[in-house]
Structures are given as structure tokens and as C-alpha cells.
Write a protein that holds these residues in place. Structure first.
Motif, mmCIF file in Angstrom:
data_model
loop_
_atom_site.group_PDB
_atom_site.id
_atom_site.type_symbol
_atom_site.label_atom_id
_atom_site.label_comp_id
_atom_site.label_asym_id
_atom_site.label_seq_id
_atom_site.Cartn_x
_atom_site.Cartn_y
_atom_site.Cartn_z
ATOM 1 N N SER A 151 5.810 33.977 28.022
ATOM 2 C CA SER A 151 6.960 34.962 28.108
ATOM 3 C C SER A 151 6.522 36.242 27.615
ATOM 4 N N LYS B 27 3.406 38.086 33.706
ATOM 5 C CA LYS B 27 3.669 37.044 35.320
ATOM 6 C C LYS B 27 4.421 38.104 36.122
ATOM 7 N N ARG C 33 16.364 30.401 38.730
ATOM 8 C CA ARG C 33 17.081 29.828 37.800
ATOM 9 C C ARG C 33 18.586 30.392 37.762
ATOM 10 N N PHE D 132 16.067 24.429 29.226
ATOM 11 C CA PHE D 132 14.685 24.501 28.629
ATOM 12 C C PHE D 132 14.221 23.222 27.884
ATOM 13 N N ARG E 88 12.257 21.704 32.218
ATOM 14 C CA ARG E 88 11.376 22.503 32.707
ATOM 15 C C ARG E 88 10.501 21.797 33.808
ATOM 16 N N ASN F 27 12.524 22.069 37.049
ATOM 17 C CA ASN F 27 12.271 23.447 37.560
ATOM 18 C C ASN F 27 11.148 23.352 38.275
ATOM 19 N N PHE G 83 6.606 31.807 36.644
ATOM 20 C CA PHE G 83 7.100 30.815 35.904
ATOM 21 C C PHE G 83 6.164 30.473 34.733
ATOM 22 N N ILE G 84 6.952 30.212 33.511
ATOM 23 C CA ILE G 84 6.186 30.086 32.223
ATOM 24 C C ILE G 84 5.303 28.639 32.726
ATOM 25 N N SER G 85 5.733 27.665 33.322
ATOM 26 C CA SER G 85 5.216 26.405 33.827
ATOM 27 C C SER G 85 4.310 26.001 32.674
ATOM 28 N N PRO G 86 4.964 25.471 31.539
ATOM 29 C CA PRO G 86 3.988 25.370 30.289
ATOM 30 C C PRO G 86 3.058 23.880 30.428
ATOM 31 N N LYS H 116 12.290 41.622 26.410
ATOM 32 C CA LYS H 116 13.732 40.969 26.644
ATOM 33 C C LYS H 116 14.418 40.800 25.302
ATOM 34 N N LEU I 253 13.561 38.306 23.344
ATOM 35 C CA LEU I 253 13.926 36.873 23.292
ATOM 36 C C LEU I 253 13.157 36.480 21.896
ATOM 37 N N ASN J 197 13.748 25.980 21.133
ATOM 38 C CA ASN J 197 12.700 25.486 22.077
ATOM 39 C C ASN J 197 12.202 26.625 22.982
HETATM 40 N N1 LIG Z 1 13.541 28.471 25.385
HETATM 41 C C1 LIG Z 1 13.212 29.260 26.381
HETATM 42 N N2 LIG Z 1 11.722 29.192 26.407
HETATM 43 C C2 LIG Z 1 11.139 30.267 27.278
HETATM 44 N N3 LIG Z 1 11.802 31.143 28.186
HETATM 45 C C3 LIG Z 1 13.057 31.080 27.807
HETATM 46 C C4 LIG Z 1 13.702 30.306 27.013
HETATM 47 N N4 LIG Z 1 15.359 30.603 26.955
HETATM 48 C C5 LIG Z 1 15.223 31.641 27.892
HETATM 49 N N5 LIG Z 1 13.927 31.816 28.448
HETATM 50 C C6 LIG Z 1 14.059 33.009 29.530
HETATM 51 O O1 LIG Z 1 13.592 32.271 30.662
HETATM 52 C C7 LIG Z 1 12.234 32.574 31.166
HETATM 53 C C8 LIG Z 1 11.454 31.168 31.624
HETATM 54 O O2 LIG Z 1 11.791 30.684 32.579
HETATM 55 P P1 LIG Z 1 10.766 29.538 33.357
HETATM 56 O O3 LIG Z 1 11.695 29.014 34.527
HETATM 57 O O4 LIG Z 1 9.774 30.499 33.836
HETATM 58 O O5 LIG Z 1 10.563 28.584 32.354
HETATM 59 S S1 LIG Z 1 9.778 27.029 32.681
HETATM 60 O O6 LIG Z 1 8.619 27.303 33.622
HETATM 61 O O7 LIG Z 1 10.707 26.213 33.221
HETATM 62 O O8 LIG Z 1 9.353 26.675 31.417
HETATM 63 C C9 LIG Z 1 11.627 33.429 30.265
HETATM 64 O O9 LIG Z 1 11.340 34.597 31.174
HETATM 65 P P2 LIG Z 1 9.828 35.124 31.388
HETATM 66 O O10 LIG Z 1 9.982 36.343 30.104
HETATM 67 O O11 LIG Z 1 9.622 35.853 32.588
HETATM 68 O O12 LIG Z 1 8.792 34.192 31.217
HETATM 69 C C10 LIG Z 1 12.839 34.030 29.343
HETATM 70 O O13 LIG Z 1 13.169 35.011 29.807
#
Ligand SMILES: Nc1ncnc2c1ncn2[C@@H]1O[C@H](COP(=O)(O)OS(=O)(=O)O)[C@@H](OP(=O)(O)O)[C@H]1O
Ligand SMILES: Nc1ncnc2c1ncn2[C@@H]1O[C@H](COP(=O)(O)OP(=O)(O)O)[C@@H](O)[C@H]1O
Length: 199
Positions: A36, A40, A67, A76, A81, A84, A106-109, A144, A146, A157
Motif C-alpha cells: 500500500s 500502483k 472492493r 483482509f 485476499r 479477491n 491490487f496489493i496481491s501479496p 491514506k 492507513l 492484518n
Molecule cells: N488490512 C489491510 N491491509 C492492506 N490494505 C488495506 C487493509 N485494510 C484496508 N486496506 C486498503 O485496501 C487496499 C488494499 O486492497 P487490495 O484489494 O489491493 O488488497 S489485497 O490485494 O486483497 O491484499 C489498500 O489500498 P492501496 O493503498 O491502494 O494498496 C488499503 O487502502
């Protein structure tokens, strides 16, 4: 019995090749992955604009349209994930079939989830783009707010803090966004697409 038993595929008369010929270009998934705040969304937005200006048909998938819609029942946890990414992979495959360059942000970890998407399409239809930035850099950007919340324990998480991120081993493209500007990253991708005769 699997859930897809008794469901029969009905072929279209218009094929992916027909749609590509009409468009005058190939189609593929440009799969952005990274922490995040790695960049991306910022890069994929600018890349889409650049491709659009060249007359290339695109569609961008990211959290806003996925989402909040298709995947609004997912959170999450690692299972959510995975689901997703599985759904996004299937939607992306349809978009490639529709003749579009599909940009996903997407983060797609997890390796296994990204690899499953790769397996869904032809070899040259999946371009993995690792948007690389250290956790420190992402946390400093914190667009953001976060990471701050995650450090305070208000979000659990959170990727990079208390959930894993598995960096790609052999991505087609790596963009180190602590070194490249957004514009430079877009140029790197455009050069790749031209060199490989996608566009
Ligand atoms: N717990 C947790 N971990 C990571 N990210 C979080 C979480 N909760 C909310 N967010 C917000 O959701 C965005 C990630 O969503 P993704 O759908 O890309 O995640 S994943 O691919 O399913 O892991 C991510 O957005 P990006 O900043 O665009 O990556 C965050 O804004
Ligand atoms: N070199 C860079 N490449 C990409 N984004 C950058 C860069 N430098 C600063 N940024 C900023 O970092 C933030 C990245 O956020 P975002 O694109 O939403 O990341 P992600 O979609 O990976 O969560 C944006 O505000 C962007 O403008």
C-alpha cells in the motif's frame, strides 16, 4: 459433483482474435503488485491515460471499482485476499478476451494467488509489474493515513505491518518508485510494451 457440472460452454462467433484485429492491437493484463502506498494506483492511472491517448483500448481495475462492488463482501484475511485476487483474475481474463489492456492495481501479496492468475491466461497475456518501495518509504508517504492507523492497532492484518507481502521473484517489470518518478515508471512500461511488440 462440482458446481459447474451440467454447464455447457457456448462458443461465440466473434473471437478474441477478431476483437484484437478490430482494435488494431493485442490485449493483456498489466498486473501491478506492491505494498500500500508503493504507487500502483498513481502509475496505473497515468499509464492508462498514456495508452488511451495512443488509441489503445484499456480498462483499469482497482479497489474503487472492485472492493466497493464485486468484492464488497471480502475483507483482509488471507482467505479473503485470495478470493479477491481470484475474482479479479477471472474478470481480467474476460477483459483480455474482450480485447482490452487490463490494468490491475491490487496489493496481491501472495505468490500463489498471482501465479494462479498467470496460469489463467496465455503466457504473453500476463505482465507482472512489481511496484517496489520499502515499507519505510510507503509509510512515509502514507497517502491514506492507513499506516498510522495500523501502527496504532486501529487496523489489523495490515500488509507490511502485521500481514505478509511476498515480493515477486521474476516479475516482467520492476519499478523502484524510490528512484523513478511516476512519469519515468510509465515510460519504462511503455518501452517494454513497444519492445515486446504489444503496442
Ligand atoms: N488490512 C489491510 N491491509 C492492506 N490494505 C488495506 C487493509 N485494510 C484496508 N486496506 C486498503 O485496501 C487496499 C488494499 O486492497 P487490495 O484489494 O489491493 O488488497 S489485497 O490485494 O486483497 O491484499 C489498500 O489500498 P492501496 O493503498 O491502494 O494498496 C488499503 O487502502
Ligand atoms: N515515484 C513515485 N511513484 C509513485 N508514486 C509516488 C512516487 N512518489 C510519490 N508518490 C506518491 O505516493 C502515493 C502512492 O499512492 P498510491 O498510488 O495510492 O499507491 P498504491 O496504489 O500502491 O497504494 C501517491 O500519492 C503518489 O503521488
Amino acid at each position: 459433483m462440482t458446481k459447474s457440472t451440467n454447464i455447457v460452454w457456448h462458443e461465440s462467433e466473434v473471437t478474441k482474435e477478431d476483437r484484437r484485429n478490430l482494435n488494431g492491437h493485442k490485449s493483456a493484463i498489466l498486473w501491478f503488485t506492491g505494498l500500500s502506498g508503493s504507487g500502483k494506483s498513481a502509475i496505473s492511472v497515468k499509464l492508462e491515460t498514456a495508452l488511451h491517448k495512443k488509441g489503445i483500448h484499456t480498462y483499469r481495475l482497482d479497489g474503487d471499482n472492485v472492493r466497493h462492488g464485486l468484492n464488497k463482501n471480502l475483507g483482509f484475511s488471507s482467505e479473503d485476499r485470495t478470493e479477491n485476487i481470484r475474482r479479479i483474475g477471472e474478470v481480467s481474463k474476460l477483459m483480455v478476451d474482450a480485447g482490452l489492456f487490463t490494468l490491475t492495481a491490487f496489493i496481491s501479496p501472495y505468490h500463489k494467488d498471482r501465479d494462479q492468475v498467470r496460469e489463467l491466461v496465455e503466457t504473453d497475456e500476463f505482465i507482472e509489474i512489481y511496484v517496489k518501495a520499502s515499507l519505510e518509504a510507503c509509510e512515509k508517504r502514507d497517502p491514506k493515513g492507513l499506516y498510522k492507523k495500523a501502527r496504532l492497532g486501529e487496523i489489523k492484518n495490515f500488509t507490511g505491518i502485521d500481514a505478509p507481502y511476498e515480493a515477486p521473484r521474476e516479475p516482467e517489470i520492476t519499478l523502484d518508485t524510490t528512484k523513478l518518478s511516476i512519469e519515468e515508471s510509465v515510460e519504462v512500461i511503455l518501452t517494454y510494451l513497444k519492445d515486446k511488440k504489444y503496442i
